[in-house]
Each structure stands twice: as C-alpha cells, then as structure tokens.
Enzyme design. Structure first.
Site, PDB file in Angstrom:
ATOM      1  N   ILE A  50      -8.191   4.660 -22.618  1.00  0.00           N
ATOM      2  CA  ILE A  50      -7.434   3.450 -22.946  1.00  0.00           C
ATOM      3  C   ILE A  50      -8.428   2.317 -23.153  1.00  0.00           C
ATOM      4  O   ILE A  50      -9.294   2.071 -22.300  1.00  0.00           O
ATOM      5  CB  ILE A  50      -6.451   3.086 -21.824  1.00  0.00           C
ATOM      6  CG1 ILE A  50      -5.561   4.280 -21.467  1.00  0.00           C
ATOM      7  CG2 ILE A  50      -5.581   1.909 -22.245  1.00  0.00           C
ATOM      8  CD1 ILE A  50      -4.641   4.044 -20.286  1.00  0.00           C
ATOM      9  N   THR A  96      -9.461  -0.627 -22.581  1.00  0.00           N
ATOM     10  CA  THR A  96      -9.348  -1.756 -21.664  1.00  0.00           C
ATOM     11  C   THR A  96     -10.727  -2.357 -21.405  1.00  0.00           C
ATOM     12  O   THR A  96     -11.753  -1.800 -21.814  1.00  0.00           O
ATOM     13  CB  THR A  96      -8.754  -1.311 -20.324  1.00  0.00           C
ATOM     14  OG1 THR A  96      -9.634  -0.313 -19.750  1.00  0.00           O
ATOM     15  CG2 THR A  96      -7.368  -0.706 -20.502  1.00  0.00           C
ATOM     16  N   ASP A 154       0.873  -1.163   0.000  1.00  0.00           N
ATOM     17  CA  ASP A 154       0.000   0.000   0.000  1.00  0.00           C
ATOM     18  C   ASP A 154       0.911   1.214   0.000  1.00  0.00           C
ATOM     19  O   ASP A 154       1.613   1.471   0.984  1.00  0.00           O
ATOM     20  CB  ASP A 154      -0.882  -0.026   1.247  1.00  0.00           C
ATOM     21  CG  ASP A 154      -1.791   1.195   1.348  1.00  0.00           C
ATOM     22  OD1 ASP A 154      -1.646   2.132   0.540  1.00  0.00           O
ATOM     23  OD2 ASP A 154      -2.646   1.214   2.257  1.00  0.00           O
ATOM     24  N   TYR A 207     -10.710  15.184 -10.315  1.00  0.00           N
ATOM     25  CA  TYR A 207      -9.695  14.336 -10.957  1.00  0.00           C
ATOM     26  C   TYR A 207      -8.593  15.209 -11.549  1.00  0.00           C
ATOM     27  O   TYR A 207      -7.396  14.915 -11.399  1.00  0.00           O
ATOM     28  CB  TYR A 207     -10.366  13.489 -12.028  1.00  0.00           C
ATOM     29  CG  TYR A 207      -9.504  12.408 -12.630  1.00  0.00           C
ATOM     30  CD1 TYR A 207      -8.555  11.725 -11.873  1.00  0.00           C
ATOM     31  CD2 TYR A 207      -9.657  12.042 -13.960  1.00  0.00           C
ATOM     32  CE1 TYR A 207      -7.775  10.729 -12.431  1.00  0.00           C
ATOM     33  CE2 TYR A 207      -8.888  11.041 -14.525  1.00  0.00           C
ATOM     34  CZ  TYR A 207      -7.949  10.388 -13.759  1.00  0.00           C
ATOM     35  OH  TYR A 207      -7.181   9.401 -14.318  1.00  0.00           O
ATOM     36  N   ASN A 264       2.186   4.179 -11.196  1.00  0.00           N
ATOM     37  CA  ASN A 264       0.925   3.993 -11.906  1.00  0.00           C
ATOM     38  C   ASN A 264      -0.273   3.986 -10.959  1.00  0.00           C
ATOM     39  O   ASN A 264      -1.411   4.125 -11.397  1.00  0.00           O
ATOM     40  CB  ASN A 264       0.975   2.669 -12.694  1.00  0.00           C
ATOM     41  CG  ASN A 264      -0.317   2.372 -13.420  1.00  0.00           C
ATOM     42  OD1 ASN A 264      -0.757   3.135 -14.270  1.00  0.00           O
ATOM     43  ND2 ASN A 264      -0.947   1.249 -13.079  1.00  0.00           N
ATOM     44  N   LYS A 287      -4.544  15.254 -10.682  1.00  0.00           N
ATOM     45  CA  LYS A 287      -3.532  15.000 -11.704  1.00  0.00           C
ATOM     46  C   LYS A 287      -2.679  16.246 -11.977  1.00  0.00           C
ATOM     47  O   LYS A 287      -1.491  16.132 -12.319  1.00  0.00           O
ATOM     48  CB  LYS A 287      -4.198  14.514 -12.995  1.00  0.00           C
ATOM     49  CG  LYS A 287      -4.765  13.102 -12.900  1.00  0.00           C
ATOM     50  CD  LYS A 287      -3.680  12.062 -12.639  1.00  0.00           C
ATOM     51  CE  LYS A 287      -4.204  10.640 -12.817  1.00  0.00           C
ATOM     52  NZ  LYS A 287      -3.143   9.617 -12.615  1.00  0.00           N
TER      53      LYS A 287
END
Length: 261
Positions: A190, A192, A65, A157, A92, A161
């Site tokens: 992305i 995914t 963690d 968000y 990441n 970032k």
C-alpha cells in the site's frame, strides 16, 4: 449512490493510525457512516477523528488495547451507549512478527503477533457479535497478500495471517445463522508514507532512487502500480455495505493484479 453506501450505519475500526486505518475511517465517513475509532494511541485517534469531522462526518474515539478483555468490553459499551447500534466491524489492528527465516525465528514475536492479530480480532468479533447480529451486520478482516507467496523472511507473518484467514472463514460459517457476514480484504503493498520511507531505505542500500524501487516493485503487477490507501479502504467499505449482502466467507485481493486468486 456510492456516496451513501454506509448511510446511517455505525462502523467500528480497530488499529487506527496514519496508514490504512485512517483511510478506512475517511472512506467510511465519506460513504455516510458514523465511525468509531479504536487504537492504543489516543493522539492518533484524535488526529483522524478531526479529519473525519472536517469532511462532515461523526467520529467517536475510544482508546483500546484489543488484547485486553476489559478494554474491548468498554469499546462495545461506549459504542452502543452512544449510537445504539453497530453495523460493521473492521478488524485492522495487527502486530508485525519476526522477519527472520522460520528456522531461526523469534517465538515470542510470533506469540505477540498471534495475540494481537488473530486473538485480538476474535475477541473483538465475539464482543460485537450481539450488536452485529441485531443489525444483520458485517465483519471485515484486514489480511495481506503475504498469503499469496512464500518469500524468505515472511514465514512468521504468513503464519499469522493464514491463521487469521482460517478463523475468518470459520466465523463466517458460525455467524451466518445470525445474519452476520465475515469477509477478508488482502491488500498488496500500500503506497503509504511508511512504504515510501521503506523504499527510500532500500534505494539507499543499493545506490538507486526510490522511484526505481517503486518501478521495479510495481512492474510485477498487471496495472504496473501499487494500490493507494483509499483504494483498499473502498474495498472495505463495499464489503461492509449492503451491496455485499450475499457475500460472506470470501477474500478480496486488492493488489493491482500482482497476484491472481
């Protein structure tokens, strides 16, 4: 030559899961790296490690963690004791904050996101700096194209970032004298499994197909498609490699041309 971009290098990847983290590990291994996988969920680490080993790579799983100082120090110790060096760190791991408008956002979710994404990335970078300095290594921060727009509900968000980017640029300046490079990759959407599920939900809401949602989204980009996880991961591999030895403090957008920087 590209297959040997990370030959004999040790790469640590945080936030390893079924999405981009998995692809970064696989592409790094394919480029010759030994990969150290870190995340809170051990079962995910073991699944990705098995894939790395299946293509001939070497992997070490360390449940961690990154908001916990002792866990991060254990990750550093396990890595250095096992392999003797660290050449690249890929931060990441992140936590998605509130997706409400800023005027009525959830402060606790913002705090949690900052703790994981920004302070967690800083904690990891601080802890690995001695080993990275010895190897004249590289740090790659995974950021987001959210920095390139101001769409509703993405304020929290973007706040997180943006803080990550500011920190990354400052770290590039501070660690440059040690020979450590710090760069950021900003992916777009992305393609995914998670995004496929999300597009399916949108399609159901508006009575259209998931393929139509994809086409409408992809039409905003120059290449009229969305990046695959491996394409984003290859950009990470490049920045982690010696081919990017004179690149630091930079951001590399990987969004098929949806936004121009």
């Amino acid at each position: 030559m590209s297959a040997a971009l990370l030959d004999k290098k040790v790469v640590v990847v945080s936030g390893v899961g079924p999405g981009l983290g998995r692809s970064i590990c696989l592409e790094a291994a394919a480029a010759g790296a030994t990969v150290v996988l870190a995340a809170r969920t051990e079962s995910r680490l073991l699944e990705v490690a098995a894939e790395v080993e299946a293509i001939g790579g070497t992997a070490l799983c360390v449940p961690a963690d990154i908001t916990d100082e002792a866990a991060v120090q254990n990750l550093v110790t396990r890595t250095v004791e096992t392999f003797g060096r660290v050449d690249a760190l890929v931060n990441n791991a992140f936590s998605m904050p509130s997706m409400k408008p800023l005027e009525r956002t959830d402060y606790e979710q913002i705090r949690s996101s900052l703790d994981m994404t920004v302070l967690g990335g800083l904690r990891m970078t601080q802890a690995f700096t001695p080993a990275l300095a010895e190897a004249k290594g590289s740090v790659v921060m995974i950021n987001s194209m959210v920095l390139r727009h101001s769409e509703p509900r993405y304020g929290s968000y973007k706040l997180t970032k943006a803080a990550l980017l500011a920190m990354s640029q400052t770290l590039a300046t501070e660690l440059g004298s040690k020979g450590v490079r710090v760069n950021s990759v900003l992916p777009g959407y992305i393609w995914t499994d998670q995004l496929k599920w999300y597009f399916g939900e949108i399609a159901g809401k508006y009575g259209i197909t998931a393929e139509q949602v994809y086409a409408q989204t992809a039409a905003k980009s120059d290449l009229a498609r969305l990046p695959e996880p491996a394409e984003v991961a290859k950009a990470v591999v490049f920045l982690a490699s010696d081919w990017a030895s004179a690149i630091t403090g930079q951001t590399l957008d990987v969004n098929c041309g949806e936004y121009h920087n």
